[in-house]
Scaffold this active site. Structure first.
Site, PDB file in Angstrom:
ATOM      1  N   CYS A 169      -5.627  -7.544  -4.808  1.00  0.00           N
ATOM      2  CA  CYS A 169      -4.293  -7.957  -5.258  1.00  0.00           C
ATOM      3  C   CYS A 169      -3.160  -7.259  -4.516  1.00  0.00           C
ATOM      4  O   CYS A 169      -2.133  -7.880  -4.220  1.00  0.00           O
ATOM      5  CB  CYS A 169      -4.172  -7.760  -6.762  1.00  0.00           C
ATOM      6  SG  CYS A 169      -5.324  -8.805  -7.694  1.00  0.00           S
ATOM      7  N   VAL A 170      -3.317  -5.984  -4.213  1.00  0.00           N
ATOM      8  CA  VAL A 170      -2.279  -5.285  -3.458  1.00  0.00           C
ATOM      9  C   VAL A 170      -2.203  -5.824  -2.040  1.00  0.00           C
ATOM     10  O   VAL A 170      -1.123  -6.137  -1.526  1.00  0.00           O
ATOM     11  CB  VAL A 170      -2.532  -3.767  -3.457  1.00  0.00           C
ATOM     12  CG1 VAL A 170      -1.614  -3.063  -2.460  1.00  0.00           C
ATOM     13  CG2 VAL A 170      -2.322  -3.191  -4.854  1.00  0.00           C
TER      14      VAL A 170
END
Length: 233
Positions: A169-170
């Site tokens: 996600c990052v």
């Protein structure tokens, strides 16, 4: 195992830096004129023990670093976006689920909308009045959300990204942030993962291709520098 892996990665990165430099990679996107902080999935299902998504180095590193960034943003009135993930239809057999096909790969059904205690932002870094709480359905905080529009309307040109995970996600948020035209900064000490080596490898690769990896101390100084310029204008 972790120490050995770290040593191997360090040697590999040293060699790769030379190759990348020779070929024109690892350029700097730099800090812009108006920043925002984007905290990705720093919710209880990721930050507290006993969950499928629980990550490492939360208590001793990531939370303290994010607290420093939040303090700097709040004293300088910089925008803050807290991002989390949950699903209205967490039944894997329901063809109309908002999980899409992601549940075929990872247990996203573990964060149903009717369990807010799981997807709520960790109380140690929870939003205050005026800060955004954004719910996403996919890895990137930009995919299918209003994030880019919100940032542009606020005049933001730089995003400082923290959170979990480095490998999913990052990383996806940083890649999409650059694609959307924002200067992307990955705050080194404030990004985590579950698997040994995942943070080191992804931050090295992000720094080479998609954004600048900067220390939390430098990011706090930048937030204060920009804030003081605005105050003096």
């Amino acid at each position: 195992m972790t120490d050995t892996l770290d040593q191997m990665l360090t040697r590999a990165f040293e060699e790769a830096r030379g190759l990348y430099k020779e070929r024109g990679f690892q350029r700097r996107v730099g800090f812009g004129r108006k920043p925002a902080l984007v905290n990705v999935d720093l919710a209880n299902a990721w930050t507290r023990p006993g969950n499928p998504f629980t990550c490492e180095n939360i208590d001793n590193q990531i939370i303290p670093g994010v607290q420093q960034l939040l303090a700097a943003c709040r004293r300088n009135n910089h925008p803050v976006v807290h991002v989390t993930t949950c699903y209205q239809v967490a039944d894997r057999e329901d063809p109309h689920t908002d999980m899409g096909l992601w549940h075929c790969k990872i247990p996203v059904e573990a964060v149903p909308e009717n369990r807010p205690e799981l997807w709520a932002i960790d109380s140690r870094i929870e939003p205050i009045d005026g800060e955004q709480l954004l719910v996403k359905k996919r890895a990137s905080a930009f995919h299918g959300t209003y994030l880019a529009g919100f940032l542009r309307a606020a005049g933001v040109d730089t995003i400082l990204v923290t959170g979990v995970t480095a490998s999913a996600c990052v990383r996806e948020t940083i890649c999409d942030g650059l694609a959307e035209g924002f200067r992307t900064i990955a705050v080194e000490e404030c990004i985590g993962d579950r698997i040994p080596g995942a943070v080191a490898w992804n931050l090295f690769d992000i720094d080479a291709k998609f954004g600048d990896v900067e220390k939390v101390e430098r990011c706090v100084s930048y937030l204060d520098e920009v804030g003081s310029k605005v105050a003096a204008a």
